[in-house]
Write a protein that holds these residues in place. Structure first.
Motif, mmCIF file in Angstrom:
data_model
loop_
_atom_site.group_PDB
_atom_site.id
_atom_site.type_symbol
_atom_site.label_atom_id
_atom_site.label_comp_id
_atom_site.label_asym_id
_atom_site.label_seq_id
_atom_site.Cartn_x
_atom_site.Cartn_y
_atom_site.Cartn_z
ATOM 1 N N LEU A 82 0.817 -1.214 0.000
ATOM 2 C CA LEU A 82 0.000 0.000 0.000
ATOM 3 C C LEU A 82 0.853 1.267 0.000
ATOM 4 O O LEU A 82 0.333 2.366 -0.100
ATOM 5 C CB LEU A 82 -0.910 0.022 1.228
ATOM 6 C CG LEU A 82 -1.912 -1.112 1.346
ATOM 7 C CD1 LEU A 82 -2.672 -1.019 2.659
ATOM 8 C CD2 LEU A 82 -2.892 -1.088 0.172
ATOM 9 N N SER A 83 2.166 1.098 0.143
ATOM 10 C CA SER A 83 3.039 2.269 0.178
ATOM 11 C C SER A 83 3.593 2.532 -1.210
ATOM 12 O O SER A 83 3.677 1.624 -2.033
ATOM 13 C CB SER A 83 4.214 2.024 1.135
ATOM 14 O OG SER A 83 3.749 1.975 2.459
ATOM 15 N N PRO A 84 3.990 3.793 -1.459
ATOM 16 C CA PRO A 84 4.627 4.066 -2.744
ATOM 17 C C PRO A 84 5.879 3.208 -2.904
ATOM 18 O O PRO A 84 6.579 2.954 -1.917
ATOM 19 C CB PRO A 84 4.968 5.548 -2.673
ATOM 20 C CG PRO A 84 4.760 5.978 -1.266
ATOM 21 C CD PRO A 84 3.849 4.987 -0.625
ATOM 22 N N ARG B 406 -6.266 0.763 5.942
ATOM 23 C CA ARG B 406 -4.934 1.383 6.054
ATOM 24 C C ARG B 406 -4.761 2.544 5.096
ATOM 25 O O ARG B 406 -3.696 2.735 4.513
ATOM 26 C CB ARG B 406 -3.822 0.360 5.757
ATOM 27 C CG ARG B 406 -3.850 -0.841 6.607
ATOM 28 C CD ARG B 406 -3.421 -0.449 8.017
ATOM 29 N NE ARG B 406 -4.083 -1.289 9.002
ATOM 30 C CZ ARG B 406 -3.801 -2.570 9.177
ATOM 31 N NH1 ARG B 406 -2.867 -3.149 8.485
ATOM 32 N NH2 ARG B 406 -4.453 -3.253 10.075
ATOM 33 N N THR B 682 -7.631 -0.173 -5.279
ATOM 34 C CA THR B 682 -7.542 0.351 -3.917
ATOM 35 C C THR B 682 -6.079 0.481 -3.473
ATOM 36 O O THR B 682 -5.685 1.488 -2.886
ATOM 37 C CB THR B 682 -8.341 -0.534 -2.952
ATOM 38 O OG1 THR B 682 -9.722 -0.414 -3.284
ATOM 39 C CG2 THR B 682 -8.164 -0.095 -1.512
ATOM 40 N N SER B 683 -5.282 -0.531 -3.771
ATOM 41 C CA SER B 683 -3.871 -0.462 -3.377
ATOM 42 C C SER B 683 -3.145 0.679 -4.078
ATOM 43 O O SER B 683 -2.345 1.396 -3.462
ATOM 44 C CB SER B 683 -3.154 -1.771 -3.703
ATOM 45 O OG SER B 683 -3.597 -2.777 -2.842
ATOM 46 N N THR B 686 -4.184 3.904 -2.617
ATOM 47 C CA THR B 686 -3.567 4.066 -1.296
ATOM 48 C C THR B 686 -2.104 4.480 -1.431
ATOM 49 O O THR B 686 -1.618 5.329 -0.673
ATOM 50 C CB THR B 686 -3.686 2.763 -0.493
ATOM 51 O OG1 THR B 686 -5.058 2.342 -0.506
ATOM 52 C CG2 THR B 686 -3.251 2.964 0.950
ATOM 53 N N GLN B 687 -1.428 3.920 -2.404
ATOM 54 C CA GLN B 687 -0.035 4.336 -2.643
ATOM 55 C C GLN B 687 0.047 5.821 -2.954
ATOM 56 O O GLN B 687 0.934 6.523 -2.456
ATOM 57 C CB GLN B 687 0.564 3.562 -3.818
ATOM 58 C CG GLN B 687 0.878 2.108 -3.512
ATOM 59 C CD GLN B 687 1.209 1.310 -4.779
ATOM 60 O OE1 GLN B 687 1.381 1.869 -5.847
ATOM 61 N NE2 GLN B 687 1.273 0.001 -4.624
ATOM 62 N N ARG B 690 -0.553 7.701 0.237
ATOM 63 C CA ARG B 690 0.612 7.620 1.121
ATOM 64 C C ARG B 690 1.784 8.431 0.582
ATOM 65 O O ARG B 690 2.592 8.949 1.357
ATOM 66 C CB ARG B 690 1.016 6.156 1.326
ATOM 67 C CG ARG B 690 0.037 5.406 2.218
ATOM 68 C CD ARG B 690 0.553 4.026 2.544
ATOM 69 N NE ARG B 690 -0.284 3.365 3.540
ATOM 70 C CZ ARG B 690 0.035 2.203 4.129
ATOM 71 N NH1 ARG B 690 1.169 1.600 3.810
ATOM 72 N NH2 ARG B 690 -0.764 1.661 5.021
ATOM 73 N N LEU B 691 1.863 8.533 -0.749
ATOM 74 C CA LEU B 691 2.910 9.380 -1.339
ATOM 75 C C LEU B 691 2.699 10.834 -0.918
ATOM 76 O O LEU B 691 3.639 11.542 -0.559
ATOM 77 C CB LEU B 691 2.880 9.250 -2.866
ATOM 78 C CG LEU B 691 3.861 10.140 -3.624
ATOM 79 C CD1 LEU B 691 5.301 9.731 -3.332
ATOM 80 C CD2 LEU B 691 3.604 10.078 -5.130
#
Lengths: 560, 952
Positions: A82-84, B406, B682-683, B686-687, B690-691
């Motif tokens: 889920l993170s870049p 998340r 969704t992922s 979310t990225q 979060r960026l």
């Protein structure tokens, strides 16, 4: 400086408790203890080629590509799909970067241990729902202090858990009763089917017999040349009365028709105004009054229109409206002054013959006529007076028998279909069918009628709206948090009832409802949400689904 | 379904009397060519020259035997190097006119726009020197007298020079037009068979009276009690091919021509704040806000003008080959941009900025109209909005689901349905029985709630707000001076008149926690419909002959109206808390004017879930950034309609680079909270979120820079590379502040790659893969599959980040920083970081950290940018803040483009304050497949607020 401090701390900890219970670094759960035994180096769990000095363990810097060197901090929290995308400390892509640990292990002494997401470690918030001992905020960032609340939380949980268990066992009992009800109802249907089959057999035989009766009666009828004459003497008088009455009715009909036409024109005008209104109003402005008006109009327009005089009907009326004369439907003169018909002439001709000859001739003529009729050369005798009583009786008897038979066959089909229909596991919903549960939520009162309809009614007034008609029993996957009182869906596969094709929605589809079921002691609507425009979801507790199709993936405690 | 605007609801130039007149005036001048002489001249005997300003009377001659019109003019030269020309009309100013229809309106031309728009930068340039002759007056001003204004007396015109080159000409084409007051002369009806007599009519604008008096549009009659009053002026930028600015329009960054030429619009750019339903792309049509600030740009020079007028305004743009203009020779200019500005009424009031850089022009403009408010940190994080979250349970549920998935977010929003029957300051008791409980849940993760409050007040019994508005006469009045009534969301409504100081005070009282019950300290406000939007009004707004406080007509103040409402709300939020614990307000507005940037954020209104709208959002937001209002964004996902999952995903990736980042959706759309999209969407969304959170330190630093100097938060190519002539029209890629981060969001369906323009000689690294690209003044193709945001880092920068994902930005407060250093061939880099508590005004008392990072000679250094006084005499608050912040360290330094000779080294030397020098680990990596070499410093542990050096 802080690094040195951390190093001393963990080093000391390892040394002092080495002989006792497995000494685990902060945040490590018992199932991972084996990876954390070495006191000199740490080896990344998923990347065993990477060895770190033990000082790098839990030093708040992420070294391992799987995050396993930071079980007690948030330093590796960013390792997630889920993170870049980013490079860690290792460039190589042939290293397993799947996160190794499920989270920060909270011991929660006095309650149940659980894993807390790394993203919640040392963020200044006491996450008591995961970590009642407050150990998730061990660094006390910004001065936050999370006292140990496991005692009270554990106690409360136990209380609720007992309640839940009790409620579940009650629910299981209730379900047994429901299933028993359902099987009784099924038995009733099966019994009814059996008796229907017998009735149908009898009915079929009866219809056969009556058919042959009717055939004979028809044969008789065909052979009749002349109907018995009616009281001609009173005919003229009657005809006169009838004529007057019909004139009167015709006049009223015409008047009603013209009133109807005026009304029709007004309705057309009004509908025209409303449909232009619907076309041209500005939906962005969302004026409640306008919206309500458009909505009601759409509902009105969507309903089946009663045929208010179609063309065919109007032609009929035109025909009826014509005065009865030369071209009218009824030639009153014929009735007022009857003339001799060809049949009458024939009849009179026979009168001249001797009885024996006349009988013989009569018989021959009748046979000849039957042959001609049977071969389609001559039409059956038609007379405005109708058929003979015998024939009528025979026909009615047959029709009654056929109707009764058809009715039974229809019932049979319905019941057969009903038996084949999916009423859920153990046929359980058979027992609930038609029962309703309702719930107030926000502006509306919602109602679920098992296997029938879902409805909503505004508390601010207005009529009831159908949110869907039952279509099928289904199964879906859910992933919800289970509230402490157990009134929630939780995670896993759940029975769901689909209700579709409800009332049409303003600026949207026909309403539909997905009713998702979870085990509960009694039927209860927990929650209603509008997932998208006019697509509703009801979360409903019912004993009917207890232990069935409810494959729990209860991740509420260890889910991360 | 593709929706389009209802054009018939909005005026074309031909339907707006003064627009038609001024365009006709220009046409007439064009036809007359060299034989035309502007009738305006400066009366030299009235000329007064004082320190920094000149006053005189401008005379408009109307031909033989007709009295000339006297127009007082004031020309001011400011310390900021801005020059200002203000023209009034003597008769109106002195009230020597008569209004028709017994109107109560003021007789003067509206002269209070400054009061609302201008907050500073008015110090006069007392060193300006003027020399006057009979023909002209020449003023030398600015630093080293590099600027010069040549004022020709007759006909009146002003040429502005910088460094001896001509940059701006006022009235060079003679289109200046001040429509003086005149009485209406009732003429006998002209007989139909009477031939119009040739040549009898005067040359001036008087021949066609058809638009002088009452005007009708869409069934609404404008009584126009003051008659024709328009102001017009031509402003030419010799040698300038590109002009930018004048938001808001759904148009290109580099503005198009409006009178002929290829790809030209037919209508002028219009500024008349309007609620344009389902607005169309690529159009000069007016939208919700107006910033009459334009800048012209050519290689290495930027100049600008600010047309300070609150009335309906139109701007024509013509670009002309300038071969005949000897003055522009030798400075590379081949094209002149000629602009023609006209407003319905008010003063002619224009500022001229001479640059020479885009930054200078924007900073001069911002000094006058104010800088972006430094927002609370949550305001620049992600906002989750929808029309509507329908119950307080619904809000709590979305909040939980975001956590469960998340996905970080900071703010959830409530549109109009939370109210009891659209009565603001109330809650629907059925659907929101427990607003405080809901706010408490949000607060537990440092999250906020924003509720909508609009300027229309429902006209209904038993509603104390409207009762008070009526009894105290705080509403806008109609032309007959009675309370104006119109229609909006609640049905029949009245509008608060925020020009009235007493109404503003009352408005403030309505927001007190004790008055607007159900709100808490984490509740903030959204002001929508403040153009104002009036459903049954002309062009969906108020009649122009409505009367505001001070007896100004609505036509006088229309474009400022929305700003006054936000101003009232801003002060209301400030007043909620006692002075000692004041927190920065957050207000989102749809309508805006020059100066609105001081009060909050704006968004581009009701867009659509279409790729074209995603694409258009970038030049729109960039235009706002270079027009002094950088806190801007578009509704992510598109307001109307249902975006495909791909469009939604791409929109989040683009939205992560809007200064104001909010997902929003119309009530008739399907739910689209990020967790509903399903995988892989969704992922990927979310990225992107979060960026945004990872880069919040860089964003906050950029906002801080904007708040002190007006520097754009998103910088278009021409701004960042003012000498790169070939790329001045680029409008789909931009830099984030001064971080060197270059983003080019994907705005097309099915894209697998994008073309990105890189200027010659600059080195860039891919943000995610460190792939190296060297610019050659052309476009290169970089991969951009769905999960990839095209984002490059320009070499030579240091970017601050916080890499640990949290639930909200508030929960990142104590997290350590990561510094990313991008080294090019020069092996030098620099960057800034600004940090404070993100909510209070303590930074005004020194409670902040402001660092400058520089890398040169293999040494990374953190130095203090704090104000000298804060350092030498730290306040209590500063000390407390810095002490608390000693807990926050630098956890990682990533060096991209790390020199090869570092290979094999394993440590760097850290020197921090009085602490003993220490070494920490460093590792060098060789980049593979076109990626740059890179190095990581392992946990240097230096305090973020401290001075330190790290030797590599």
């Amino acid at each position: 400086m802080r690094n040195t401090y951390l190093l001393l701390l963990s080093g000391a900890a390892v040394r002092t408790v080495v002989a006792a219970e497995a000494p685990r670094p902060r945040g490590v759960g018992p199932e991972f203890a084996k990876y954390y035994k070495d006191s000199e180096t740490f080896t990344c769990i998923s990347a065993p080629s990477i060895h770190l000095p033990i000082a790098h363990l839990n030093d708040d810097f992420c070294d391992c590509p799987d995050g396993s060197d930071e079980p007690g901090t948030s330093a590796c929290a960013h390792l997630s799909p889920l993170s870049p995308a980013s490079f860690g400390s290792t460039p190589s892509d042939n290293i397993d970067t799947t996160v190794a640990l499920p989270g920060f292990y909270c011991k929660n002494k006095g309650h149940q241990p659980s894993y807390v997401p790394f993203t919640a470690i040392n963020d200044g918030v006491c996450d008591y729902e995961f970590c009642c001992d407050g150990s998730d905020e061990w660094a006390k960032v910004g001065g936050v202090k999370c006292e140990d609340r496991c005692k009270e939380i554990g106690k409360e949980w136990k209380k609720q858990d007992e309640q839940r268990q009790k409620s579940l066992s009650n629910a299981a009992k209730r379900r047994k009763d429901i299933v028993a009800d359902a099987s009784r109802l099924r038995k009733e249907v099966e019994d009814r089917l059996q008796s229907l089959r017998t009735e149908i057999q009898g009915g079929e035989m009866k219809v056969k017999a009556l058919e042959s009766d009717l055939a004979e009666a028809e044969r008789q009828e065909k052979s009749k040349v002349v109907k018995s004459p009616k009281g001609l003497s009173k005919m003229g008088l009657l005809a006169q009365l009838v004529k007057d009455r019909i004139e009167e009715l015709r006049e009223s009909l015409m008047e009603v028709r013209s009133q109807r036409d005026t009304g029709k024109a007004r309705i057309a005008e009004l509908e025209g105004i409303l449909s232009t209104f619907k076309e041209e109003y500005n939906p962005n402005f969302n004026d409640e009054g306008v919206k309500r008006a458009v909505r009601s109009w759409e509902n009105y327009a969507a309903r089946d229109k009663p045929a208010i005089g179609d063309d065919a009907h109007d032609r009929d009326l035109d025909e009826i409206a014509k005065p009865d004369g030369e071209t009218g439907a009824i030639k009153w003169s014929e009735w007022e002054e009857p003339e001799e018909s060809d049949v009458d002439v024939l009849y009179k001709f026979e009168a001249y013959l001797p009885t024996s000859v006349r009988d013989w001739l009569d018989q021959k003529l009748r046979d000849l006529r039957v042959i001609l009729v049977d071969n389609g050369i001559l039409a059956t005798a038609h007379s405005p007076d109708g058929e003979s009583k015998e024939l009528e009786d025979a026909r009615n008897a047959l029709k009654a028998a056929q109707d009764s038979l058809n009715d039974n066959i229809k019932q049979l089909t319905t019941h057969q279909e009903d038996l084949e229909k999916d009423y859920g596991a153990d046929d359980v919903f058979r027992a609930l069918k038609g029962q309703c549960v309702s719930k107030d939520s926000g502006e509306y009162t919602y109602e679920l009628c098992w296997l029938d309809k879902t409805k909503q009614k505004s508390k601010k007034g207005g009529s009831q709206t159908t949110m869907g008609n039952f279509v099928s029993v289904d199964k879906i996957m859910v992933d919800d948090e289970m509230p402490p009182n157990g009134k929630g869906l939780g995670s896993g596969e759940r029975v769901a009832l689909r209700y579709e094709n409800g009332q049409h929605c303003w600026n949207g589809p026909n309403r539909s409802t997905l009713v998702v079921l979870a085990c509960a002691e009694k039927d209860e609507v927990w929650k209603i949400t509008e997932e998208e425009k006019c697509v509703y979801r009801m979360e409903v507790g019912t004993p009917a689904v207890c232990g069935v199709g409810e494959k729990n993936e209860d991740k509420s405690r260890d889910e991360l | 379904m593709y929706l389009t605007v209802k054009h018939e609801g909005f005026k074309t130039c031909e339907q707006s009397g003064f627009c038609k007149r001024n365009r006709a005036y220009a046409d007439n001048v064009g036809v007359l060519g060299n034989s035309w002489t502007s009738p305006y001249s400066l009366s030299t005997k009235t000329l007064k020259i004082e320190n920094g300003h000149i006053t005189a009377t401008l005379v408009k001659s109307r031909g033989e035997g007709v009295a000339a019109v006297e127009l007082p003019v004031k020309i001011t030269f400011l310390q900021s190097e801005a020059a200002r020309v203000t023209v009034d009309e003597k008769k109106r100013r002195q009230g020597e006119i008569e209004l028709r229809h017994g109107s109560q309106a003021r007789k003067e031309r509206y002269n209070e726009a400054s009061k609302w728009a201008i907050v500073g930068g008015e110090e006069l340039d007392r060193s300006a020197k003027a020399e006057t002759s009979s023909k002209e007056t020449v003023v030398n001003y600015g630093s080293d007298n590099r600027c010069k204004a040549v004022i020709s007396h007759s006909p009146f015109s002003i040429d502005f020079f910088r460094d001896d080159h001509l940059h701006v000409k006022l009235n060079g084409k003679g289109l200046m037009n001040m429509e003086q007051w005149r009485p209406k002369v009732e003429k006998p009806e002209i007989m139909e068979d009477e031939e119009p007599k040739e040549g009898k009519q005067p040359v001036e604008e008087g021949e066609d009276e058809s638009t002088w008096w009452e005007e009708t549009f869409g069934g609404n009659i404008d009584s126009k009690p003051k008659g024709p009053e328009s102001v017009g002026l031509d402003i030419t930028f010799p040698g300038y091919e590109h002009v930018y600015g004048i938001p808001g329009h759904a148009s290109s960054l580099s503005l198009k021509q409006t009178r002929g030429g290829s790809d030209a619009y037919e209508q002028p750019y219009r500024l008349y704040n309007s609620d344009v339903f389902e607005y169309e792309m690529d159009s000069p049509m007016t939208l919700y806000g107006a910033i009459p600030f334009m800048q012209a740009h050519r290689k290495d020079s930027t100049v600008g003008v600010f047309w300070l007028n609150a009335a309906e305004t139109w701007i024509d743009i013509v670009k002309r080959k300038a071969s005949s203009n000897p003055l522009s020779l030798g400075i590379g200019g081949k094209i002149d941009t000629e602009t023609h500005w006209f407003s319905e009424n008010g003063l002619l009031d224009v500022f001229v900025f001479l640059g020479p850089t885009p930054k200078d022009v924007i900073s001069q403009y911002s000094e006058l109209t104010g800088y972006t408010q430094l927002p609370q940190q949550f305001a620049i994080a992600y906002h989750q909005c929808r029309w509507n979250y329908v119950t307080d349970e619904d809000v709590r549920d979305v909040d939980k689901k975001m956590d469960r998935a998340r996905i970080p977010y900071d703010v959830i929003w409530l549109d109009i349905e939370y109210t009891d029957g659209k009565k603001y300051f109330t809650w629907d008791a059925h659907t929101f029985p427990d607003p405080l409980g809901m706010e408490k849940q949000l607060d537990s993760h440092d999250r906020k709630l924003v509720v909508i409050i609009d300027p229309h007040i429902k006209n209904e019994g038993n509603y104390p707000v409207v009762d008070e508005l009526k009894s105290k006469s705080f509403g806008v009045k109609n032309k007959d001076n009675n309370l104006y009534e119109g229609w909006c969301w609640p049905g029949s409504s009245h509008w608060i008149d925020c020009f009235n100081p007493a109404a503003l005070e009352w408005w403030k009282s309505l927001f007190a926690y004790s008055s607007f019950t159900g709100t808490a300290a984490n509740t903030f406000v959204w002001n929508d419909m403040n153009e104002p939007s009036v459903f049954n009004g002309p062009e969906t707004t108020m009649p122009k002959d409505n009367i505001h406080h001070g007896n100004w007509e609505h036509r006088d103040v229309h474009n400022i109206n929305g700003m006054t409402f936000v101003n009232a709300t801003y002060h209301a939020l400030l007043a909620r808390d006692p002075p000692a614990s004041r927190r920065r307000p957050f207000v989102l507005t749809r309508s805006y004017y020059s100066g609105s940037q001081r009060l909050g954020a704006m968004w581009t209104g009701d867009n659509q879930a279409e790729w074209s709208h995603l694409a258009a959002s970038i030049p729109m937001v960039l235009t706002l950034n270079i027009a002094g209002f950088p806190f801007a964004g578009a509704d992510v996902g598109g307001f109307f309609g249902n975006p495909s999952k791909e469009l939604l995903t791409r929109w989040y990736q683009a939205g992560a680079f809007y200064p104001f980042f909010r997902g929003h959706a119309h009530i008739d759309t399907r739910r689209r909270e990020p967790y509903l999209a399903g995988e892989p969407y969704t992922s990927i969304i979310t990225q992107a979120l979060r960026l945004r959170y990872q880069l919040l330190p860089a964003w906050y630093t950029a906002f801080h820079a904007a708040s002190v100097s007006g520097v754009p938060i998103l910088q278009p190519h021409y701004y960042a590379h003012p000498g790169d002539e070939a790329a001045f029209a680029i409008e789909d890629q931009f830099y984030l502040g001064s971080t060197g981060l270059l983003a080019k969001p994907v705005v097309t369906e099915g894209a697998e790659s994008v073309s990105i323009y890189l200027p010659r000689g600059e080195t860039y690294y891919d943000y995610f893969t460190y792939t190296t690209h060297v610019g050659s003044g052309s476009t290169i193709t970089i991969p951009a599959p769905l999960d990839k945001i095209p984002l490059l880092m320009k070499a030579g920068h240091i970017i601050p980040r916080k890499d640990r994902p949290r639930r909200s930005s508030g929960l990142m407060r104590w997290d350590p920083f990561t510094l990313v250093i991008t080294l090019g061939s020069k092996r030098e880099a620099e960057g800034d970081l600004y940090v404070d508590d993100g909510e209070s005004y303590d930074y005004e008392n020194g409670a902040y950290i402001h660092r400058h990072f520089s890398f040169s000679s293999s040494t990374l250094k953190s130095s203090d940018l704090s104000a000298d006084t804060d350092v030498s005499k730290p306040s209590k608050k500063r000390k407390a803040y810095l002490t608390a912040m000693t807990a926050v360290r630098v956890e990682k330094i990533v060096v991209i483009g790390a020199p090869k000779e570092w290979n094999g080294r394993s440590e760097v030397k850290v020197a921090e304050g009085a602490k003993p020098t220490r070494t920490v680990g460093m590792k060098w990596f060789e980049g593979e497949r076109g990626a740059a070499n890179w190095a990581i410093v392992r946990d240097p542990g230096t305090e973020i607020g401290n001075g330190w050096t790290i030797e590599f």
